[in-house]
Design a protein around this motif. Structure first.
Motif, PDB file in Angstrom:
ATOM      1  N   PHE A  47      56.061  10.805  51.056  1.00 22.73           N
ATOM      2  CA  PHE A  47      55.000  10.712  52.042  1.00 22.73           C
ATOM      3  C   PHE A  47      55.088   9.411  52.825  1.00 22.73           C
ATOM      4  O   PHE A  47      55.383   8.353  52.247  1.00 22.73           O
ATOM      5  CB  PHE A  47      53.649  10.798  51.323  1.00 22.73           C
ATOM      6  N   VAL A  48      54.821   9.506  54.142  1.00 16.34           N
ATOM      7  CA  VAL A  48      54.808   8.321  54.995  1.00 16.34           C
ATOM      8  C   VAL A  48      53.405   8.090  55.571  1.00 16.34           C
ATOM      9  O   VAL A  48      52.823   7.027  55.402  1.00 16.34           O
ATOM     10  CB  VAL A  48      55.816   8.449  56.149  1.00 16.34           C
ATOM     11  N   TYR A  60      48.208   5.996  54.920  1.00 16.09           N
ATOM     12  CA  TYR A  60      49.586   5.528  54.990  1.00 16.09           C
ATOM     13  C   TYR A  60      50.117   5.231  53.588  1.00 16.09           C
ATOM     14  O   TYR A  60      49.366   4.813  52.701  1.00 16.09           O
ATOM     15  CB  TYR A  60      49.684   4.244  55.814  1.00 16.09           C
ATOM     16  N   ALA A  61      51.421   5.406  53.428  1.00 19.08           N
ATOM     17  CA  ALA A  61      52.077   4.939  52.219  1.00 19.08           C
ATOM     18  C   ALA A  61      52.044   3.411  52.218  1.00 19.08           C
ATOM     19  O   ALA A  61      52.117   2.780  53.280  1.00 19.08           O
ATOM     20  CB  ALA A  61      53.517   5.434  52.175  1.00 19.08           C
ATOM     21  N   ASP A  62      51.952   2.827  51.041  1.00 20.44           N
ATOM     22  CA  ASP A  62      51.896   1.359  50.946  1.00 20.44           C
ATOM     23  C   ASP A  62      53.119   0.709  51.582  1.00 20.44           C
ATOM     24  O   ASP A  62      53.030  -0.376  52.150  1.00 20.44           O
ATOM     25  CB  ASP A  62      51.785   0.944  49.483  1.00 20.44           C
ATOM     26  N   SER A  63      54.256   1.387  51.498  1.00 16.62           N
ATOM     27  CA  SER A  63      55.508   0.816  51.983  1.00 16.62           C
ATOM     28  C   SER A  63      55.552   0.682  53.506  1.00 16.62           C
ATOM     29  O   SER A  63      56.374  -0.080  54.029  1.00 16.62           O
ATOM     30  CB  SER A  63      56.695   1.664  51.517  1.00 16.62           C
ATOM     31  N   VAL A  64      54.688   1.396  54.217  1.00 19.45           N
ATOM     32  CA  VAL A  64      54.719   1.348  55.681  1.00 19.45           C
ATOM     33  C   VAL A  64      53.421   0.827  56.276  1.00 19.45           C
ATOM     34  O   VAL A  64      53.331   0.619  57.489  1.00 19.45           O
ATOM     35  CB  VAL A  64      55.028   2.733  56.285  1.00 19.45           C
ATOM     36  N   GLY A  66      50.650  -1.209  57.872  1.00 21.44           N
ATOM     37  CA  GLY A  66      50.733  -2.395  58.717  1.00 21.44           C
ATOM     38  C   GLY A  66      51.922  -2.406  59.657  1.00 21.44           C
ATOM     39  O   GLY A  66      51.989  -3.227  60.577  1.00 21.44           O
ATOM     40  N   ARG A  67      52.873  -1.505  59.441  1.00 21.26           N
ATOM     41  CA  ARG A  67      54.070  -1.439  60.296  1.00 21.26           C
ATOM     42  C   ARG A  67      54.139  -0.134  61.092  1.00 21.26           C
ATOM     43  O   ARG A  67      54.622  -0.121  62.217  1.00 21.26           O
ATOM     44  CB  ARG A  67      55.336  -1.571  59.453  1.00 21.26           C
ATOM     45  N   PHE A  68      53.676   0.947  60.487  1.00 14.55           N
ATOM     46  CA  PHE A  68      53.734   2.267  61.124  1.00 14.55           C
ATOM     47  C   PHE A  68      52.334   2.699  61.542  1.00 14.55           C
ATOM     48  O   PHE A  68      51.345   2.374  60.878  1.00 14.55           O
ATOM     49  CB  PHE A  68      54.288   3.312  60.166  1.00 14.55           C
ATOM     50  N   THR A  69      52.270   3.460  62.634  1.00 12.59           N
ATOM     51  CA  THR A  69      51.008   4.004  63.109  1.00 12.59           C
ATOM     52  C   THR A  69      51.184   5.465  63.481  1.00 12.59           C
ATOM     53  O   THR A  69      52.064   5.804  64.287  1.00 12.59           O
ATOM     54  CB  THR A  69      50.488   3.235  64.330  1.00 12.59           C
ATOM     55  N   PRO A  88      65.912  -1.862  56.663  1.00  9.76           N
ATOM     56  CA  PRO A  88      66.989  -0.944  56.242  1.00  9.76           C
ATOM     57  C   PRO A  88      66.501   0.131  55.266  1.00  9.76           C
ATOM     58  O   PRO A  88      66.986   1.264  55.305  1.00  9.76           O
ATOM     59  CB  PRO A  88      67.999  -1.886  55.587  1.00  9.76           C
ATOM     60  N   GLU A  89      65.539  -0.205  54.436  1.00 17.12           N
ATOM     61  CA  GLU A  89      65.018   0.781  53.475  1.00 17.12           C
ATOM     62  C   GLU A  89      64.184   1.877  54.132  1.00 17.12           C
ATOM     63  O   GLU A  89      63.780   2.832  53.467  1.00 17.12           O
ATOM     64  CB  GLU A  89      64.202   0.091  52.370  1.00 17.12           C
ATOM     65  N   ASP A  90      63.919   1.767  55.420  1.00 20.15           N
ATOM     66  CA  ASP A  90      63.248   2.848  56.154  1.00 20.15           C
ATOM     67  C   ASP A  90      64.232   3.928  56.592  1.00 20.15           C
ATOM     68  O   ASP A  90      63.815   4.968  57.121  1.00 20.15           O
ATOM     69  CB  ASP A  90      62.544   2.296  57.397  1.00 20.15           C
TER      70      ASP A  90
END
Length: 125
Positions: A47-48, A60-64, A66-69, A88-90
């Motif tokens: 999930f993203v 949002y997933a924690d990994s994204v 603040g960066r993805f909208t 890179p991990e994206d």
């Protein structure tokens, strides 16, 4: 039936940005719960982000965070994923998914009936 078509993927350097689009056809998706998922080689689909049809609340997933909208334009029957500060991990194939209404479990791919074919995002270091 709803058809979903993603676009906007590509190759970008770390720190760069991309905007993915998911254009729907066949039915109006204004009330649909729409999500973005991604799958890297050898990994499970994860999930993203998701945006609900009623009210437009997002998760949002924690990994994204603040960066993805994630956003939607109901007039264009389209959902977007703005991705900034890419890492890179994206790197993954990104999929758009939709379902008429999801009450619980919006982060589970099993809740979504409709899927796009995916678009590749590659982030170089």
């Amino acid at each position: 039936q709803v058809q979903l078509l993603e676009s906007g993927g590509g190759l970008v350097q770390a720190g760069g940005s991309l905007r993915l689009s998911c254009a729907a056809s066949g039915q109006t998706i204004s009330t649909y719960t729409m999500g973005w998922f991604r799958q890297a080689p050898g990994k499970e689909r994860e999930f993203v982000a998701v945006i609900r049809g009623s009210g437009g609340s997002t998760v949002y997933a924690d990994s994204v965070k603040g960066r993805f909208t994630i956003s939607r334009d109901n007039a264009k029957n389209t959902v977007y994923l703005q991705m900034n500060s890419l890492k890179p991990e994206d790197t993954a194939v990104y999929y758009c998914a939709g379902n008429p209404r999801i009450i619980v479990g919006v982060t589970s791919p099993l809740r979504y009936a409709y899927w796009g074919q995916g678009t590749q995002v590659t982030v170089s270091s």
